[in-house]
Design a protein around this motif. Sequence first.
Motif: not given
Length: 663
Positions: A608-610, A612
Amino acid sequence: MKCKWWDKLRKEFRRWLLILVVALIFVYFVYRSIQKKKNAEQEKMVDVDDQTYTLKKMTEYIKKRLDEITKINLYDLGLTEEELKRRKNKKYELKKALKGCTYGDVNDKKYVKELIYDILSKEYGVDETNISKSIPFDIPSLLTPQDKFDIIIYMYKKEFGYEALTELIKKYNLATLKYVAGDAKPCYVITEEEINDIYEKEGLVLTFSDKLNVVVQRIYQHYKGYSSIDEVRDMNIDGVSGGVSGLPESFLSQVAQTDGDYLNEVMEHKVPRACDSIWIFFQGKSIRLAFLSFGSEAELKRVCQNIYKYNNPGQLSDTNGYKINEMKDGSRVVVVRPSFSETWAFFVRKFDVKRATLEQLITIPGKEDAISLLKYLVKGARIISLTGEQGCGKTTMLMGMIENIYETMNIRVQETAFELHLRKIYPTRNILTFRETETISGQEGLDVQKKTDGSVNIIGEVATDPVASWMIQAAQVASKFTLFTHHAKTFPDLVTALRNSMLRAGVFKDERTAEEQVVQVLNFDIHLVKDFRGRRYIERVTECIPVEDRNEYTFDYRKEKSLEGKLDKFMDNATVFFTKTTNRELYKYRNIMEYQDGNYVLTNPISEENIKAMRMNMDDSDIQGFDDFLQRNWGIKLQNEEDTNQEEIVQPKKRGRKPKATI
């Protein structure tokens, strides 16, 4: 009266004496000029004997003739101003070509060969009747394998250009494993028998011009070229090397003292010598050309001493036993010599910039998703490493990925030797490449890059500790994102190698702190493989996910009434502390894409972090395509909440195919 008469007679005598001296001087210069012309004409006349039209004699004549042309004093010829200017330009052009052709410039080579062709046909008197004295074109049984190969390559080159060797190898399936006499295991080799069979099957018919061009090439390669590899080096292959197999000359003296029979076999060329060693790197395979040879150690030495000289990189000497440089056509060349190596050797690597696109490099089933994934990783400004062994295609893949960097981003490149040549592919983009020199280290070059308004930092190869440590620092603060290559075999090996480089460079003293910095910077690793058949492909694309350091300590000891209870709760916190200090996992890694059973398969979804961070760095059209890519492959939906205008990532749906765990 008498005095006046005597003075008059003396003046008259002096006048006639002066006229006589001037006349004699004039006659002398006329005579000298005539003699020079006669001598020049006599030198041009070739004394014909049995050896006149051999390659050795013709090579000697060409050397002498070109030396005369480049050293002649044009002012002694009494030329007009226009003719003098024209001859001076031709002389300068020839000198420039003779120098440039030794650097790998094919245009200079063509110019010199055309001049040699004219000298042989117009001055030396080579014709249809005597040309076969140099190479027996009319009697195939007398042709050596090298003669036949030269003829075949020349005829193929007329039709296919610099793809001639590739077409020959493909047509006759020469790049296959085969058993050779004396070898217990199969190997990649092209033998004399195969060349003889090909020559017979081709049934080539040569005109006089074809024959003379073959002779010219043979003369050129021993005069200004690279001996037997001269034409091979120009072909569109991955590389060529020499001196890397066979017996070194130093070994022969040891053999002579112990085994006379073995020495006789070596002298009869039954056992390969170092000068018989010629290898090509073709589509990921190292193939030995058993039918070619440099002929002598001196010829191999000559090639090694000339092939690296472009741009004056310095002298190759016993104290400085290796040189890394590039040739004029962009090829990378590495030369080594005794006593640094056991024999003279060279390695030429070529990079075909015209084919460096992801669509041309990735051809295995599942290529559409693989190409899309790599494109979105680059457009999303992820820090990416390309890992794998030598010759697996890291540099070429890096060239293909750079195409997808947005035009608005300035690119800065640091290399050991110029290999990427990005400005040849993208001449309108803001790109500048630096390289190491004898006086400027890679660290200093990278320091300079920080002051050149670069957005993307590309490091051709992270090979030294200072470069590795600076790469981590630059990825944190100096550029938007970084691409680099490394020789690590697995993802943990990559993290460990970068961590150790940080420690050895003195940037950090603590292992855990150094490793934390590495895993926080590194986003994705693309690992390439070259198997024993020479096939090159992407084995995996791995994502690095740093593990968050959460506060897991409690204050439950305050609630306990007894000392024993308080001590138990304190020990719980102490256990958490020591676990974090000794065994805490700093990162996790999982494969986003894998090579499975001959196909590229997308496995675990991107975190999810990458996702975004990638969407923040893309333009609107790429964001839409990336969203569709996530939805299509992992069922990830990106929804905008109307009230807060914040994006929410919906968890991926379970797919029928079970994703493979980390390796």
